[in-house]
Design a protein around this motif. Structure first.
Motif, PDB file in Angstrom:
ATOM      1  N   VAL A 190       0.873  -1.175   0.000  1.00 16.83           N
ATOM      2  CA  VAL A 190       0.000   0.000   0.000  1.00 16.83           C
ATOM      3  C   VAL A 190       0.908   1.222   0.000  1.00 16.83           C
ATOM      4  O   VAL A 190       1.855   1.293   0.787  1.00 16.83           O
ATOM      5  N   VAL A 205      -3.047  -0.820   8.290  1.00 22.87           N
ATOM      6  CA  VAL A 205      -2.509  -1.425   7.057  1.00 22.87           C
ATOM      7  C   VAL A 205      -1.486  -2.511   7.413  1.00 22.87           C
ATOM      8  O   VAL A 205      -1.532  -3.622   6.882  1.00 22.87           O
ATOM      9  N   LEU A 212       3.703  -1.103   3.912  1.00 23.24           N
ATOM     10  CA  LEU A 212       3.236   0.265   3.672  1.00 23.24           C
ATOM     11  C   LEU A 212       4.417   1.144   3.284  1.00 23.24           C
ATOM     12  O   LEU A 212       5.456   1.118   3.964  1.00 23.24           O
TER      13      LEU A 212
END
Ligand code: G3P
Ligand code: MG
Length: 247
Positions: A190, A205, A212
């Protein structure tokens, strides 16, 4: 997929013209192992590395890339505006083709986050052409390439046509349904705008099992903070500053 903790944004956009071969080489010279660059489509179907819809901000040319051909785009100087602020070593630098950038990055043994940049293209045409060029490229074979996009449709097409290429989902502000979107395209990473990211969202996340990455981080202090939240890496225009902070 582990990219490096420091990823050169558009090459190394603070110290060399963005999205150029010189930028990639400069990132390499500063010890950066992975770079992020943007790929877009021209009017004649060729793919080049550029961020904006037009030539106006970064080059001495003008006009929309989508209405230009490769020979026209190759005439413009992508180093001259940067050179006017930072010295003239980059004068004459060209907008690279995707193929040139892939080959250089591979020859330097670097990794690539290739961002597919949608302007007014057809997502189908743009994505298919990118995937065709990636077909059989050693960067892909070696697991040193990840595709990302803000455009969900682009990522859906990537997964349909080439499920073996890893994708990262780009977001500005992390939306409430981020997990649903990420799952729909089987993204493994992400990528989020650091300015709009809160610690609780980062935790969400990471707890869900995703790596991330945050853009664009040019402050050493912010890089340290984000890494303390468990972020896997930051995209930066200024790798020297971030490197000094994270050491
Ligand atoms: O991929 C991270 C970052 O490059 C996304 O934003 O506008 O710099 O392409 P932008
Ligand atoms: Mg980008």
């Amino acid at each position: 997929m582990k990219m490096s903790a420091i990823i050169g944004h558009r090459g190394a956009a603070k110290i060399a013209p963005e999205n150029t071969l010189a930028g990639i080489r400069t990132a390499y010279d500063k010890g950066v192992q992975w770079v992020e660059i943007d790929v877009i489509l021209l009017g004649d179907g060729e793919l080049v590395i550029h961020h904006d819809r037009t030539l106006n901000r970064c080059t001495d040319g003008k006009g929309e890339l989508l209405s230009l051909t490769l020979p026209e785009v190759r005439k413009v100087d992508a180093g001259v505006l940067f050179a006017s602020f930072h010295g003239h070593q980059f004068k004459g630098e060209k907008i690279p083709t995707l193929r040139e950038a892939l080959n250089l990055i591979h020859s330097l043994d670097m990794g690539l986050n290739l961002e597919i940049k949608m302007h007014k293209h057809s997502p189908e045409e743009l994505t298919t052409r990118v995937l065709d060029q990636l077909q059989g490229h050693p960067l892909v074979e070696d697991g040193k390439l990840i595709i990302s996009s803000f455009d969900h449709d682009v990522l859906v097409i990537c997964k349909e046509k080439k499920p073996e290429i890893p994708v990262g989902h780009l977001f500005e502000k992390l939306p409430a349904n981020w997990l649903e979107q990420v799952k729909r395209v089987s993204a493994i990473t992400v990528h989020s705008n650091q300015k709009l990211l809160m610690k609780s969202q980062a935790a969400e996340v990471i707890d869900a099992g995703y790596e991330l990455y945050c853009y664009t981080v040019n402050s050493g202090k912010r890089a340290v903070e984000l890494m303390s939240w468990g972020v896997s890496g930051v995209f930066t225009d200024d790798p020297e500053t971030i490197k000094a902070a994270l050491l």
